[in-house]
Design an enzyme around this catalytic site. Structure first.
Site, short mmCIF file in Angstrom:
data_model
loop_
_atom_site.label_atom_id
_atom_site.label_comp_id
_atom_site.label_asym_id
_atom_site.label_seq_id
_atom_site.Cartn_x
_atom_site.Cartn_y
_atom_site.Cartn_z
N HIS A 26 43.81 1.16 35.68
CA HIS A 26 42.64 2.04 35.49
C HIS A 26 42.22 2.06 34.43
CE1 HIS A 26 44.13 5.76 33.55
NE2 HIS A 26 45.41 5.30 34.09
N CYS A 27 40.94 2.14 34.03
CA CYS A 27 40.29 2.36 32.65
C CYS A 27 40.04 3.94 32.48
CB CYS A 27 39.08 1.55 32.48
SG CYS A 27 37.83 1.46 33.46
N ALA A 28 38.76 4.20 31.76
CA ALA A 28 38.53 5.52 31.55
C ALA A 28 37.80 6.37 32.80
CB ALA A 28 37.38 5.67 30.42
#
Length: 480
Positions: A26-28
């Site tokens: 996942h990212c932000a």
């Protein structure tokens, strides 16, 4: 039961189950899946989940927009799915390449070369932009016709001092490029730095002085002479040299016994790479780079420059979707090297603004949709600061007509920019702050182009929402 357990179970089913997940990170704001079979993911059903704000596929990854609570959802999802939670973004990139064709892998590799050096390019762009303000705008003083560096020794000192950083970033760019290649290829990074330094050594004739030089120094080997030319700010020679060094080292590791590899691998990798870089690849890369930049510059400054500009302005956002936009970094830097400025970067900044403006219109249209605003508002801000992906994938492409409106606005703004000869001294600063990169004398026309990039997408998006195109999009998304 945890807050996201039900949603995680439903998402797992809709992506094809645990056995279909190769990697998930996942990212932000997004979950990033590399799926064994992308056809098993039901994107339309996934987008109907309460926790999901949208989906898209990019660079071989199936991405699910969750929002600011993505970390918590990711933790719950990995528990439910029974997949490892130690994967990194680099793991995802490697795994994703199996879903790409040759061209996509080539573009992904180019992107991975430039991504690590983008922070330096942004800083360099801001610094050159600030030097623009204090050194080129003659609007100060009693008569309003002097620059700040003419009025103040402090600003003169700051102007000269800041060039120390600007020169390090742009003139010595080959060092960063070759280092980035060795980092990407998993070879010895210090050798990449050394090779890069040999391309910009003070012993060499500076690349910026070659055209005016009456005599070019050379190394005389008796049977052959090699020109002592530097490749400051040159992109293509650095890329070619970096890959030669990396592949030489990889091959030598396979053929040289490990007990002596520490001595002989660096030696037999670096010296041939330096020789090949200066004898073969440097001149070839220089010629190719000049050829590409000359075609782009000639096209944009010709009588048909408006046509080139309109096509580029209209097509740049779709290039971002494919990843091909990373190629423009190399062209921009080559233009800066050859012409001391670039007319390409202003259009990129305007395209970013246009995409953000289309999102602003969608915020107005969907002002009662609180869930969507969790994506749209941050996406608009991100666009105006130069990062378009959240806006394009999260909002504009989902509806379709805002994306088209932004492309039209970008094309019109690009025509104004190129038609009035707007040039940028540097790259890296996109969106609204992009004006800092623009040459001071071109600010007025750039601001006019910027106004078009803001107004046209907003007005056109609002208008298209009332047409059949807009109504069909709302019906498709179940918004009516």
């Amino acid at each position: 039961m945890a807050k996201y357990t039900d949603s995680a179970k439903e998402l797992l089913k809709l992506v094809g189950g645990s056995e279909n997940i190769s990697v998930v990170t996942h990212c932000a704001t997004r979950l990033r899946f590399v799926l064994n079979d992308t056809k098993k993911a039901d994107a339309k059903a996934i987008e109907k989940l309460d926790v999901v704000k949208g989906t898209f596929t990019n660079a071989g990854q199936f991405q699910v927009i969750v929002g600011n609570e993505v970390a918590s959802f990711y933790n719950e999802f990995t528990k439910v799915a029974g997949v490892g939670d130690t994967a990194t973004k680099d793991d995802a990139k490697v795994a994703a390449k199996k879903n790409m064709n040759f061209l996509q892998r080539l573009i992904a590799n180019l992107a991975e070369i430039f991504t690590p050096i983008i922070p330096a390019l942004v800083v360099g762009g801001l610094i050159l932009g600030f030097r623009n303000i204090i050194g080129e705008i003659a609007e100060f003083g009693p008569n309003g016709n002097q620059t700040l560096i003419e009025l103040s020794q402090f600003w003169k000192g700051a102007f000269d001092f800041l060039w120390l950083i600007g020169e390090a970033i742009f003139h010595f760019l080959p060092v960063g490029i070759v280092w980035s290649i060795t980092r990407k290829m998993g070879t010895t990074q210090i050798l990449g730095i050394v090779l890069g330094l040999t391309l910009v050594s003070p012993q060499l004739l500076n690349a910026y002085g070659v055209a005016e030089a009456t005599e070019i120094p050379f190394w005389d080997f008796g049977f052959a002479q090699v020109d002592m030319i530097g490749y400051q700010a040159q992109v293509i020679p650095a890329i070619l040299a970096g890959f030669v060094l990396a592949y030489l080292e990889i091959w030598l590791r396979k053929v040289i016994p490990s007990v002596v590899s520490m001595i002989f691998v660096p030696f037999f990798a670096l010296i041939p790479a330096v020789i090949i870089a200066h004898v073969v690849l440097g001149p070839i890369g220089w010629a190719v780079g000049d050829w590409i930049s000359s075609i782009v510059y000639t096209g944009l400054t010709s009588a048909f420059g408006w046509l080139f500009a309109s096509v580029f302005g209209f097509a740049y956002a779709p290039l971002v979707i494919t990843g091909l936009h990373h190629m423009t970094n190399a062209i921009d830097l080559q233009l800066m090297s050859q012409f001391d400025a670039t007319n390409l970067w202003p259009m990129i900044a305007l395209s970013n603004i246009a995409q953000g403006s289309a999102v602003v219109a969608m915020i107005i249209l969907n002002r009662r949709d609180k869930a969507e605003q969790q994506v749209s508002i941050p996406a608009a801000v991100s666009c105006y600061l130069g990062v378009t992906e959240p806006a394009m994938f999260g909002i504009n492409l989902k509806y379709g007509f805002p994306f088209l409106a932004a492309m039209v606005g970008s094309a019109l703004a690009a025509v104004i920019s190129v038609g009035s000869g707007v040039m940028a001294n540097s790259i890296g600063v996109g969106g609204i702050p992009g004006f800092l990169s623009i040459q001071a004398g071109d600010w007025l026309m750039f601001f006019i182009a910027m106004a078009v990039a803001i107004a046209v997408p907003i007005l056109l998006t609002l208008a298209l929402a009332k047409t059949k195109l807009g109504k069909n999009a709302y019906e498709r998304l179940g918004k009516e």
